[in-house]
Design a protein around this motif. Structure first.
Motif, PDB file in Angstrom:
ATOM      1  N   HIS A   4      12.501 -35.409  31.371  1.00 13.05           N
ATOM      2  CA  HIS A   4      12.595 -34.164  30.598  1.00 13.05           C
ATOM      3  C   HIS A   4      12.058 -34.358  29.186  1.00 13.05           C
ATOM      4  N   ILE A   5      12.418 -35.447  28.544  1.00 10.47           N
ATOM      5  CA  ILE A   5      11.913 -35.689  27.180  1.00 10.47           C
ATOM      6  C   ILE A   5      10.394 -35.875  27.207  1.00 10.47           C
ATOM      7  N   ALA A   6       9.896 -36.543  28.246  1.00  7.78           N
ATOM      8  CA  ALA A   6       8.442 -36.712  28.386  1.00  7.78           C
ATOM      9  C   ALA A   6       7.753 -35.366  28.564  1.00  7.78           C
ATOM     10  N   CYS A   7       8.353 -34.489  29.345  1.00  8.58           N
ATOM     11  CA  CYS A   7       7.769 -33.154  29.537  1.00  8.58           C
ATOM     12  C   CYS A   7       7.702 -32.399  28.216  1.00  8.58           C
ATOM     13  N   LEU A   8       8.745 -32.512  27.416  1.00  3.90           N
ATOM     14  CA  LEU A   8       8.725 -31.869  26.101  1.00  3.90           C
ATOM     15  C   LEU A   8       7.589 -32.426  25.241  1.00  3.90           C
ATOM     16  N   LYS A   9       7.360 -33.714  25.348  1.00  5.07           N
ATOM     17  CA  LYS A   9       6.327 -34.346  24.519  1.00  5.07           C
ATOM     18  C   LYS A   9       4.911 -33.903  24.894  1.00  5.07           C
ATOM     19  N   VAL A  10       4.691 -33.554  26.165  1.00  4.97           N
ATOM     20  CA  VAL A  10       3.348 -33.100  26.566  1.00  4.97           C
ATOM     21  C   VAL A  10       3.275 -31.585  26.691  1.00  4.97           C
ATOM     22  N   GLY A  11       4.413 -30.904  26.529  1.00  2.51           N
ATOM     23  CA  GLY A  11       4.420 -29.449  26.636  1.00  2.51           C
ATOM     24  C   GLY A  11       4.570 -28.931  28.047  1.00  2.51           C
ATOM     25  N   ALA A  12       4.967 -29.801  28.986  1.00  2.00           N
ATOM     26  CA  ALA A  12       5.128 -29.390  30.380  1.00  2.00           C
ATOM     27  C   ALA A  12       6.486 -28.735  30.595  1.00  2.00           C
ATOM     28  N   VAL A  13       6.629 -28.070  31.729  1.00  2.00           N
ATOM     29  CA  VAL A  13       7.869 -27.395  32.104  1.00  2.00           C
ATOM     30  C   VAL A  13       8.650 -28.296  33.055  1.00  2.00           C
ATOM     31  N   SER A  14       9.878 -28.623  32.693  1.00  2.00           N
ATOM     32  CA  SER A  14      10.743 -29.424  33.565  1.00  2.00           C
ATOM     33  C   SER A  14      11.324 -28.540  34.657  1.00  2.00           C
ATOM     34  N   ASN A  15      11.191 -29.003  35.902  1.00  2.00           N
ATOM     35  CA  ASN A  15      11.741 -28.268  37.042  1.00  2.00           C
ATOM     36  C   ASN A  15      12.657 -29.196  37.838  1.00  2.00           C
ATOM     37  N   PRO A  16      13.926 -29.309  37.415  1.00  2.00           N
ATOM     38  CA  PRO A  16      14.866 -30.157  38.156  1.00  2.00           C
ATOM     39  C   PRO A  16      15.263 -29.499  39.473  1.00  2.00           C
ATOM     40  N   LEU A  17      15.385 -30.309  40.510  1.00  2.00           N
ATOM     41  CA  LEU A  17      15.713 -29.823  41.847  1.00  2.00           C
ATOM     42  C   LEU A  17      16.921 -30.582  42.382  1.00  2.00           C
ATOM     43  N   MET A  18      17.857 -29.851  42.976  1.00  2.00           N
ATOM     44  CA  MET A  18      19.049 -30.484  43.522  1.00  2.00           C
ATOM     45  C   MET A  18      18.682 -31.428  44.670  1.00  2.00           C
ATOM     46  N   VAL A  19      19.363 -32.570  44.742  1.00  2.00           N
ATOM     47  CA  VAL A  19      19.056 -33.539  45.793  1.00  2.00           C
ATOM     48  C   VAL A  19      19.466 -33.043  47.173  1.00  2.00           C
ATOM     49  N   ILE A  20      20.250 -31.975  47.246  1.00  2.00           N
ATOM     50  CA  ILE A  20      20.650 -31.437  48.554  1.00  2.00           C
ATOM     51  C   ILE A  20      19.516 -30.657  49.219  1.00  2.00           C
ATOM     52  N   PHE A  21      18.480 -30.272  48.462  1.00  2.00           N
ATOM     53  CA  PHE A  21      17.417 -29.465  49.041  1.00  2.00           C
ATOM     54  C   PHE A  21      16.611 -30.285  50.043  1.00  2.00           C
TER      55      PHE A  21
END
Length: 539
Positions: A83-100
């Motif tokens: 997530h911090i890396a995404c902020l540094k490059v301007g990307a969008v973090s998309n966390p996904l539940m491990v149950i999916f």
């Protein structure tokens, strides 16, 4: 929001980099892996270095501002780094539940046009690498898959650039993402049969966390323990973003076991934790049964379902902490909480009052406020409301004055505290996890034995609710509980979505116009659950 000082036009990186500069050696993160029994401690300087390397790795993958990076990870250190890396490059973090599983992931990654996916090699006996490889051909935008504990080029370690150039680092440092850019895409289950992608910016997210921390008197000296999945908004905002914003220490638990939670709170001297009612109940029961102590724990915020009064009393006595209730959604974070100084009747009898910058109201079907104490539809507006659903603008029910229709029913007391009384939307909340009822019903309806199906919730003392499937069979057909479970598993449905009961009925209760009366089915399910041992589906 800017004029009121609620949006401060800051990003998490503004806070994080200040903490790196001021206290580089302070422990930022304690990450535990239950399967291996290992622990990794990262300082703020460590976290900054690892996120720099991940950010440069993402840049080398062609990731830039607005691109979506998806990660289906437990509460591991890689989650926070990404997530911090995404902020540094301007990307969008998309966390996904491990149950999916395949079905959910294919839809979610496809809608987001995710370019990078990060998964564990295995977690809780599930081969996530195999799932990722199986769905990858149907996702043309997905150019890179990285596997934690993977091998060769797909290994997560290969994403962490070890040979960053001065030019790459300079490029990284020169970037500053707008506080109004979308930074998070989080899927929430809806009533339409497909998940909705909630979008948040730095302004909407941080404007929730600043007043939350102020109300609960949280600061840089706190140790925040997080047993809730960080792929949930609760875990993400209060287990990842909150400690990094405060300069506090985060302690992550990847598999919830009450004994482990008690031990980690004790060893790390945790002062704050947050989770759904089952977390509170199980931790208190463990401590009561074993005599384990949590002397440093000051606050336990329980959200996701009303807290029974007896549990509040027990938990306060056993844990020695203030137990607070809260209500919120993926769309806006914690909208209401009780206060540490509130009496027990407020904690057990309400879901709190609004945080600074948020408003709530309870209205009738004509959108007019109802009198104090009467039930109506809950609406909210304010600084932490999301900015929309990905590619589904018509699904966000926000009026011209900014009031968001939550889909929940509530009462408002004379002190401005709300009490959630039910849900207008057809969702079951099981242990803090939203069950997409329409999606489950649609799959069951495809079964050759099923003529009519309705899934409803019934109360459960530990999980808040469980799910019961009422089925009217086709003539001459049969369906057992085990067959239903096996069928839904074969459809690659998440195990947590599968109902715990199956009731075969001759017909369904309906209105004179033919509309299904789900409230009658809920009454039947409640009575059946009270008089029999529940069926259980196994993982």
């Amino acid at each position: 929001m800017l004029a009121a000082g609620l949006w401060r036009d800051q990003t998490l990186l503004d806070h994080f980099r200040r903490h790196v500069a001021d206290r580089p050696g302070k422990t930022a993160l304690v990450a535990n892996q239950a399967a291996t029994g290992t622990q990794l401690r990262l300082s703020y300087a460590d976290l900054d270095d690892l996120s720099d390397r991940a950010a440069i790795g993402l840049m080398r993958c062609g990731i830039g501002e607005g691109d979506v990076v998806s990660f289906q990870l437990p509460n591991w250190w890689q989650f926070t780094v990404l997530h911090i890396a995404c902020l540094k490059v301007g990307a969008v973090s998309n966390p996904l539940m491990v149950i999916f599983r395949e079905r959910e992931l294919t839809f979610m990654l496809g809608l987001a046009a995710s370019k990078v996916l990060v998964v564990p090699r295995r977690f809780r006996d599930v081969d996530h690498r195999a799932i990722a490889q199986a769905i990858r051909p149907s996702l043309p935008a997905l150019t890179h898959v990285f596997v934690v504990d993977g091998e060769a080029s797909e290994s997560f370690e290969n994403l962490l650039a070890a040979d960053a150039t001065a030019e790459e680092l300079a490029t990284l440092r020169a970037r500053r993402l707008s506080p109004d850019a979308v930074i998070q895409l989080l899927y929430t289950s809806g009533t339409t049969g497909e998940p909705k992608g909630v979008s948040h910016t730095s302004n909407t997210m941080l404007s929730n966390l600043v007043p939350f921390a102020q109300r609960l008197h949280l600061g840089q000296d706190d140790v925040i323990h997080m047993p809730s999945p960080m792929a949930h908004q609760l875990g993400f905002m209060y287990g990842l973003v909150l400690p990094a914003m405060l300069g506090a220490t985060a302690v992550l638990q990847d598999v919830f076991v009450p004994e482990t939670m008690a031990r980690q709170i004790g060893e790390e001297r945790a002062t704050f934790t947050m989770g759904a009612t089952p977390f509170l109940n199980d931790l208190a029961d463990h401590c009561l049964r074993t005599g384990a102590a949590t002397p440093t724990l000051r606050i336990f915020v329980s959200a996701g379902a009303p807290i029974p009064r007896a549990l509040v009393t027990k938990a306060r006595e056993v844990l020695g902490a203030a137990v607070l209730s809260a209500w919120g959604m993926s769309e806006n974070g914690a909208v209401t909480t009780t206060r540490p100084e509130d009496p027990e009747e407020k904690v057990a009898g309400t879901d709190g009052c609004p945080l600074q910058g948020m408003e709530v109201r309870v209205v009738d079907p004509l959108n007019m406020p109802v009198p104090v104490g009467e039930e109506g539809q809950l609406q909210v507006r304010g600084c932490s409301n999301f900015v929309g659903y990905l590619k589904r603008p018509g699904l966000a029910r926000v009026d011209a004055e900014g009031w968001f229709e939550t889909g929940d029913l509530a009462r408002l007391d004379a002190d401005g505290y709300i009490r959630i009384t039910g849900r207008a939307k057809d969702i079951i909340i099981r242990g803090g996890e939203n069950i997409p009822v329409v999606e489950v019903e649609e799959l069951l309806f495809r079964h050759p034995a099923v003529a009519i199906v309705a899934v409803v919730g019934y109360p459960d003392p530990r999980l808040g609710e469980r799910a019961c499937a009422f089925v009217k069979l086709r003539e001459g057909a049969s369906l057992t509980f085990g067959e239903m479970v096996a069928y839904l598993k074969a459809q690659k449905m998440a195990i947590q979505y599968i109902p715990e009961r199956l009731e075969i009925v001759d017909d369904m209760p309906r209105t004179p116009s033919g509309k299904l009366q789900k409230f009658r089915l809920r009454e039947i399910a409640r009575a059946l659950a009270g008089n029999s041992i529940p069926q259980e589906r196994t993982s």
